[in-house]
Design a protein around this motif. Structure first.
Motif, PDB file in Angstrom:
ATOM      1  N   TYR A   1      15.487  55.404 -32.547  1.00 47.29           N
ATOM      2  CA  TYR A   1      15.996  53.961 -32.607  1.00 47.29           C
ATOM      3  C   TYR A   1      16.861  53.895 -31.710  1.00 47.29           C
ATOM      4  N   PHE A   2      18.180  54.801 -31.259  1.00 48.14           N
ATOM      5  CA  PHE A   2      18.959  54.561 -30.234  1.00 48.14           C
ATOM      6  C   PHE A   2      18.054  54.515 -29.059  1.00 48.14           C
ATOM      7  N   ASP A   3      17.374  55.305 -28.573  1.00 50.19           N
ATOM      8  CA  ASP A   3      16.825  55.173 -27.449  1.00 50.19           C
ATOM      9  C   ASP A   3      15.920  53.945 -27.311  1.00 50.19           C
ATOM     10  N   PHE A   4      15.329  53.325 -28.105  1.00 46.39           N
ATOM     11  CA  PHE A   4      14.516  52.187 -28.323  1.00 46.39           C
ATOM     12  C   PHE A   4      15.349  50.926 -27.922  1.00 46.39           C
ATOM     13  N   VAL A   5      16.485  50.906 -28.652  1.00 46.39           N
ATOM     14  CA  VAL A   5      17.595  49.816 -28.715  1.00 46.39           C
ATOM     15  C   VAL A   5      18.309  50.000 -27.085  1.00 46.39           C
ATOM     16  N   ASP A   6      18.600  51.108 -26.779  1.00 44.74           N
ATOM     17  CA  ASP A   6      19.242  51.461 -25.386  1.00 44.74           C
ATOM     18  C   ASP A   6      18.255  50.907 -24.369  1.00 44.74           C
TER      19      ASP A   6
ATOM     20  N   PHE B   1      14.911  40.528 -30.629  1.00 44.19           N
ATOM     21  CA  PHE B   1      14.528  41.689 -31.836  1.00 44.19           C
ATOM     22  C   PHE B   1      15.908  41.644 -32.733  1.00 44.19           C
ATOM     23  N   PHE B   2      15.660  41.942 -34.076  1.00 40.20           N
ATOM     24  CA  PHE B   2      16.714  41.965 -35.022  1.00 40.20           C
ATOM     25  C   PHE B   2      17.011  43.257 -35.232  1.00 40.20           C
ATOM     26  N   LEU B   3      18.242  43.682 -35.409  1.00 38.57           N
ATOM     27  CA  LEU B   3      18.576  44.924 -35.580  1.00 38.57           C
ATOM     28  C   LEU B   3      19.123  45.107 -37.196  1.00 38.57           C
ATOM     29  N   ASP B   4      18.307  45.858 -38.005  1.00 42.14           N
ATOM     30  CA  ASP B   4      18.650  46.145 -39.381  1.00 42.14           C
ATOM     31  C   ASP B   4      20.173  47.163 -39.122  1.00 42.14           C
ATOM     32  N   THR B   5      20.557  47.276 -40.442  1.00 41.92           N
ATOM     33  CA  THR B   5      21.961  48.145 -40.674  1.00 41.92           C
ATOM     34  C   THR B   5      21.759  49.475 -40.080  1.00 41.92           C
ATOM     35  N   ASN B   6      20.879  50.174 -40.559  1.00 38.95           N
ATOM     36  CA  ASN B   6      20.793  51.561 -40.060  1.00 38.95           C
ATOM     37  C   ASN B   6      20.585  51.526 -38.663  1.00 38.95           C
ATOM     38  N   VAL B   7      20.196  50.675 -37.922  1.00 31.37           N
ATOM     39  CA  VAL B   7      19.779  50.768 -36.408  1.00 31.37           C
ATOM     40  C   VAL B   7      21.242  50.377 -35.726  1.00 31.37           C
TER      41      VAL B   7
ATOM     42  N   THR C   1       6.317  54.663 -29.082  1.00 28.41           N
ATOM     43  CA  THR C   1       5.326  54.542 -27.950  1.00 28.41           C
ATOM     44  C   THR C   1       5.363  53.347 -27.365  1.00 28.41           C
ATOM     45  N   PHE C   2       6.069  52.254 -28.178  1.00 34.90           N
ATOM     46  CA  PHE C   2       5.913  51.093 -27.538  1.00 34.90           C
ATOM     47  C   PHE C   2       6.783  51.000 -26.385  1.00 34.90           C
ATOM     48  N   MET C   3       6.343  50.275 -25.070  1.00 37.33           N
ATOM     49  CA  MET C   3       7.226  50.020 -24.138  1.00 37.33           C
ATOM     50  C   MET C   3       7.345  48.483 -23.936  1.00 37.33           C
ATOM     51  N   PRO C   4       8.691  48.134 -24.073  1.00 37.63           N
ATOM     52  CA  PRO C   4       9.213  46.771 -23.982  1.00 37.63           C
ATOM     53  C   PRO C   4       8.975  46.396 -22.762  1.00 37.63           C
ATOM     54  N   MET C   5       8.058  45.393 -22.471  1.00 36.15           N
ATOM     55  CA  MET C   5       7.832  44.567 -20.893  1.00 36.15           C
ATOM     56  C   MET C   5       8.494  43.475 -21.056  1.00 36.15           C
ATOM     57  N   ASP C   6       8.400  42.353 -21.927  1.00 36.28           N
ATOM     58  CA  ASP C   6       8.758  41.191 -21.986  1.00 36.28           C
ATOM     59  C   ASP C   6      10.235  40.866 -22.463  1.00 36.28           C
TER      60      ASP C   6
ATOM     61  N   SER D   1       8.630  46.857 -44.761  1.00 34.84           N
ATOM     62  CA  SER D   1       7.078  46.688 -44.333  1.00 34.84           C
ATOM     63  C   SER D   1       6.304  46.019 -45.867  1.00 34.84           C
ATOM     64  N   THR D   2       7.067  45.517 -46.790  1.00 37.28           N
ATOM     65  CA  THR D   2       6.552  44.893 -47.955  1.00 37.28           C
ATOM     66  C   THR D   2       7.202  43.469 -47.690  1.00 37.28           C
ATOM     67  N   MET D   3       7.752  42.923 -46.799  1.00 39.83           N
ATOM     68  CA  MET D   3       8.102  41.494 -46.500  1.00 39.83           C
ATOM     69  C   MET D   3       7.122  40.796 -45.511  1.00 39.83           C
ATOM     70  N   GLU D   4       6.403  39.842 -46.164  1.00 38.83           N
ATOM     71  CA  GLU D   4       5.340  39.070 -45.064  1.00 38.83           C
ATOM     72  C   GLU D   4       6.038  38.473 -44.055  1.00 38.83           C
ATOM     73  N   LYS D   5       5.346  38.246 -42.955  1.00 41.94           N
ATOM     74  CA  LYS D   5       5.708  37.380 -41.629  1.00 41.94           C
ATOM     75  C   LYS D   5       6.671  38.400 -40.879  1.00 41.94           C
ATOM     76  N   ILE D   6       7.400  39.631 -41.509  1.00 42.32           N
ATOM     77  CA  ILE D   6       7.991  40.400 -40.317  1.00 42.32           C
ATOM     78  C   ILE D   6       6.983  41.117 -39.338  1.00 42.32           C
ATOM     79  N   HIS D   7       7.425  41.412 -38.029  1.00 46.46           N
ATOM     80  CA  HIS D   7       6.823  42.447 -37.405  1.00 46.46           C
ATOM     81  C   HIS D   7       7.889  43.464 -37.270  1.00 46.46           C
ATOM     82  N   LEU D   8       7.449  44.631 -37.793  1.00 45.07           N
ATOM     83  CA  LEU D   8       8.500  45.604 -38.071  1.00 45.07           C
ATOM     84  C   LEU D   8       8.114  47.068 -36.895  1.00 45.07           C
ATOM     85  N   TYR D   9       9.264  47.088 -36.215  1.00 42.68           N
ATOM     86  CA  TYR D   9       9.323  48.093 -35.063  1.00 42.68           C
ATOM     87  C   TYR D   9       9.994  49.210 -35.884  1.00 42.68           C
ATOM     88  N   THR D  10       9.317  50.244 -35.968  1.00 40.19           N
ATOM     89  CA  THR D  10       9.789  51.585 -36.538  1.00 40.19           C
ATOM     90  C   THR D  10       9.471  52.804 -36.249  1.00 40.19           C
ATOM     91  N   ALA D  11       9.882  54.005 -36.466  1.00 40.31           N
ATOM     92  CA  ALA D  11       9.254  55.351 -36.402  1.00 40.31           C
ATOM     93  C   ALA D  11       9.330  55.952 -37.258  1.00 40.31           C
TER      94      ALA D  11
END
Length: 199
Positions: free
Chosen positions: A52-57, A22-28, A12-17, A178-188
């Motif tokens: 994830y494919f759509d978001f990175v695209d 963004f940092f891509l994890d292995t699965n992505v 649901t997030f629309m990247p405007m800026d 989600s258990t690592m402090e300071k990280i802003h996790l973008y996920t589905a």
């Protein structure tokens, strides 16, 4: 148990800026850069990968700076080899060979080389690759903080480096992130998104 700084539903997030990093994890990375992913995947995995494919695209189209690490690529190349072996087994039913046997087949080795090279080139085209040292100190810190997070050794080292480098917007389907402090996790990942936000 630590919690990440924030979680965002990337469906649901629309990247405007378009300057936001963004940092891509292995699965992505795997879903976005390995062209034969759909050949070996089950329908459930394809559905899981699609947002994830759509978001990175979208991020690539927007020109957002994307990052990954040498360790994520290492994991991805290992997964690709396993999946190429699975495809070989699928196309040769009844053959009882191991992945070590598969590595001795010149034709299959050349095919694997082409697929690995394509995926690696795709990563390089969309991401800046962070290189860093995996140190004994990191392993010791991983053990000392073990009850505070649910990451495996690689993920812990990768996320600690993300924090150090200020690459805090991480795209992943991995609930352990989600258990690592300071990280802003973008996920589905619905399990992660169902958790209450940290106070």
């Amino acid at each position: 148990m630590m919690q990440c700084a924030a979680t965002t539903d990337l469906t649901t997030f629309m990247p405007m800026d378009n300057r936001k990093e963004f940092f891509l994890d292995t699965n992505v990375l795997y879903w976005f850069t390995y062209p034969r992913f759909t050949n070996v995947s089950k329908p459930h995995d394809k559905l899981r990968a699609a947002p994830y494919f759509d978001f990175v695209d979208k991020l690539v189209s927007n020109g957002n700076p994307l990052f990954t690490s040498i360790y994520n690529i290492t994991e991805m190349l290992h997964v690709i080899e396993k999946n190429e072996f699975s495809l070989y087994e699928l196309n040769h039913p009844g053959v009882d060979w191991s992945i070590k046997d598969f590595r001795k087949m010149p034709k299959e080795r050349n095919q694997l080389k082409r697929n690995l090279a394509t995926a690696l080139s795709n990563v390089k085209n969309v991401c800046t690759i962070l290189d860093f040292n995996f140190t004994y100190s990191t392993l010791n810190q991983f053990i000392q903080e073990l009850e505070e997070h649910r990451c495996d050794t690689f993920d812990y080292a990768i996320l600690r480096n993300c924090i150090k480098e200020g690459k805090l917007n991480v795209i992943s389907d991995d609930s352990d992130f989600s258990t690592m402090e300071k990280i802003h996790l973008y996920t589905a990942n619905v399990t992660v998104l169902a958790k209450p936000a940290p106070l």
